[in-house]
Motif scaffolding. Structure first.
Motif, short mmCIF file in Angstrom:
data_model
loop_
_atom_site.label_atom_id
_atom_site.label_comp_id
_atom_site.label_asym_id
_atom_site.label_seq_id
_atom_site.Cartn_x
_atom_site.Cartn_y
_atom_site.Cartn_z
N THR A 43 35.47 22.65 30.55
CA THR A 43 35.84 23.73 31.47
C THR A 43 34.70 24.73 31.56
O THR A 43 33.88 24.81 30.66
CB THR A 43 37.12 24.45 31.00
OG1 THR A 43 36.87 25.06 29.72
CG2 THR A 43 38.28 23.46 30.86
N THR A 44 34.66 25.47 32.64
CA THR A 44 33.52 26.35 32.86
C THR A 44 33.62 27.68 32.11
O THR A 44 32.85 27.96 31.21
CB THR A 44 33.34 26.62 34.37
OG1 THR A 44 34.60 27.04 34.93
CG2 THR A 44 32.83 25.38 35.09
N TYR A 46 36.39 31.18 30.66
CA TYR A 46 37.59 31.33 29.85
C TYR A 46 38.94 31.06 30.54
O TYR A 46 39.75 30.31 29.98
CB TYR A 46 37.64 32.70 29.16
CG TYR A 46 38.88 32.82 28.32
CD1 TYR A 46 39.00 32.11 27.13
CD2 TYR A 46 39.98 33.56 28.76
CE1 TYR A 46 40.17 32.14 26.38
CE2 TYR A 46 41.14 33.61 28.01
CZ TYR A 46 41.23 32.89 26.83
OH TYR A 46 42.39 32.92 26.11
N TYR A 49 39.54 27.45 30.73
CA TYR A 49 39.74 26.91 29.39
C TYR A 49 41.16 27.18 28.89
O TYR A 49 41.84 26.27 28.41
CB TYR A 49 38.71 27.55 28.45
CG TYR A 49 38.89 27.23 26.99
CD1 TYR A 49 38.45 26.02 26.45
CD2 TYR A 49 39.49 28.16 26.14
CE1 TYR A 49 38.61 25.74 25.10
CE2 TYR A 49 39.65 27.89 24.79
CZ TYR A 49 39.21 26.68 24.27
OH TYR A 49 39.38 26.41 22.93
N ASP A 50 41.61 28.42 29.04
CA ASP A 50 42.94 28.79 28.53
C ASP A 50 44.04 28.07 29.31
O ASP A 50 45.00 27.55 28.72
CB ASP A 50 43.12 30.31 28.63
CG ASP A 50 44.30 30.79 27.79
OD1 ASP A 50 44.67 30.10 26.83
OD2 ASP A 50 44.84 31.87 28.10
N THR A 52 43.80 25.24 30.84
CA THR A 52 43.75 23.82 30.51
C THR A 52 44.34 23.55 29.13
O THR A 52 45.08 22.58 28.93
CB THR A 52 42.29 23.31 30.57
OG1 THR A 52 41.77 23.55 31.88
CG2 THR A 52 42.22 21.81 30.26
N LYS A 53 44.01 24.39 28.15
CA LYS A 53 44.55 24.22 26.80
C LYS A 53 46.08 24.26 26.82
O LYS A 53 46.74 23.50 26.10
CB LYS A 53 44.02 25.33 25.88
CG LYS A 53 42.56 25.19 25.52
CD LYS A 53 42.32 24.18 24.43
CE LYS A 53 42.75 24.68 23.08
NZ LYS A 53 42.44 23.72 21.99
N VAL A 62 39.35 20.15 24.50
CA VAL A 62 38.90 21.00 25.61
C VAL A 62 37.75 21.88 25.13
O VAL A 62 37.87 22.56 24.11
CB VAL A 62 40.05 21.88 26.13
CG1 VAL A 62 39.59 22.68 27.35
CG2 VAL A 62 41.27 21.02 26.48
N THR A 63 36.65 21.86 25.86
CA THR A 63 35.50 22.70 25.50
C THR A 63 35.20 23.68 26.63
O THR A 63 35.60 23.49 27.77
CB THR A 63 34.25 21.85 25.22
OG1 THR A 63 33.95 21.05 26.38
CG2 THR A 63 34.46 20.96 24.02
N LEU A 64 34.46 24.72 26.26
CA LEU A 64 34.16 25.84 27.16
C LEU A 64 32.65 25.95 27.30
O LEU A 64 31.93 26.01 26.30
CB LEU A 64 34.75 27.11 26.54
CG LEU A 64 34.49 28.46 27.20
CD1 LEU A 64 35.16 28.53 28.56
CD2 LEU A 64 35.02 29.58 26.29
#
Length: 315
Positions: A43-44, A46, A49-50, A52-53, A62-64
């Motif tokens: 993910t690009t 925050y 990311y949040d 998606t998590k 999942v990485t940021l």
């Protein structure tokens, strides 16, 4: 050929043969290792990311890409980061208007192997109302406002787009993704209702902020955002614009000037000092420190913090 040279060549050939056997042997051992069943998702920044998590749960690693403090608007991925995107099962970004580098990166991505998710798909973006500076003329011009995640209702749409991408990559866990997305969008709806309740019947509906990131939030709850600078965190107002804002703040009895902790507050401080207003944080939620994440601070908590901050101005 001398005996010495012949021996040397035989020795080198033997060495390469040994190395080849070692490399192949290691590769075979690695291949024998059981591969993780989890999706790899890049993910690009925050909010992506949040979101998606919350949808993926335990089914994905999942990485940021952008750590807290990185200027989202001016970021360019490294070769290593582009490689991570190309090797991922799923790549998720907000929009090409926010992550302006995405379109060029996607040219090198094999979409047969990587599901690409534009989280803003199907969402109408607001036109930018900022005045363009020399900085923007050099290439950081925003014709539309990309900060859609700051509207809880549009955040729900982004979550559903992310869910669809995860399902496309991993249909076996479709039910889990559906369940997780439903649970999270219910939390976003509760957040939306908190904003609606807080601002219902307010007669003073204007707030002044340094970073023009809150147009979607203002649009959703019938508020008026007055920005010192534009959408870009690097833009600064002209002396004439700053003087105009000073008059506006005084004439409209504005008590608070909002700024983002992740960018310089210098201009907001100047305006506050000239008008006897107080400084207050309004977070565009473009990044969050690992330390805050470990404390359990997330998108929803930061939005609640924003609500509490805005209630000081919206009465």
């Amino acid at each position: 050929m001398s005996s010495m040279n012949r021996k040397k060549r035989i020795g080198l050939a033997l060495l390469f043969s040994i190395l080849l056997i070692v490399v192949v042997g290691c590769g075979s051992q690695e291949d024998a290792q059981p591969k993780s069943d989890k999706l790899t998702v890049v993910t690009t920044f925050y909010p992506m990311y949040d979101f998606t998590k919350n949808v993926a749960g335990d089914n994905a690693d999942v990485t940021l890409l952008l750590e807290a403090g990185t200027d989202t608007h001016g970021y360019e991925p490294s070769a290593k980061e582009v490689a991570a995107i190309s090797e991922a099962d799923v790549f998720i970004y907000n929009s090409e208007e926010m992550e302006v580098w995405v379109s060029s990166v996607l040219e090198s991505i094999d979409t047969e192997n990587t599901v690409v998710v534009n989280a803003s798909e199907g969402i109408s973006l607001l036109e930018s109302t900022e005045e363009h500076s020399e900085h923007e003329a050099a290439g950081d011009d925003h014709e539309v406002d990309p900060h859609i995640w700051l509207d809880p209702i549009l955040a729900k749409e982004e979550v559903n787009n992310i869910k669809a991408g995860l399902i496309a990559a991993d249909q076996e866990n479709e039910e889990t993704y559906e369940t997780n997305a439903t649970a999270y969008t219910e939390k976003l709806e509760t957040l939306n209702q908190e904003f609606e309740t807080a601002f219902k019947g307010a007669t003073k509906r204007t707030f002044v902020t340094q970073h023009a990131a809150f147009a979607y939030l203002a649009n959703r709850y019938d508020l008026e955002q007055v920005s010192i600078a534009g959408i870009s965190t690097e833009e600064e107002p002209s002396p004439a614009k700053l003087a105009e804002l000073q008059d506006y703040v005084k004439e409209n009895d504005i008590k608070y000037i909002y700024y983002a902790e992740t960018s310089s507050s210098k201009i907001a401080e100047t305006l506050a000092n000239e008008t006897d207003a107080e400084l207050e944080v309004l977070n565009p939620i473009e990044g969050i420190t690992t330390e805050d994440q470990e404390k359990g601070i997330d998108y929803i908590q930061l939005m609640k913090n924003n609500l509490a901050a805005l209630e000081k101005s919206i009465q």
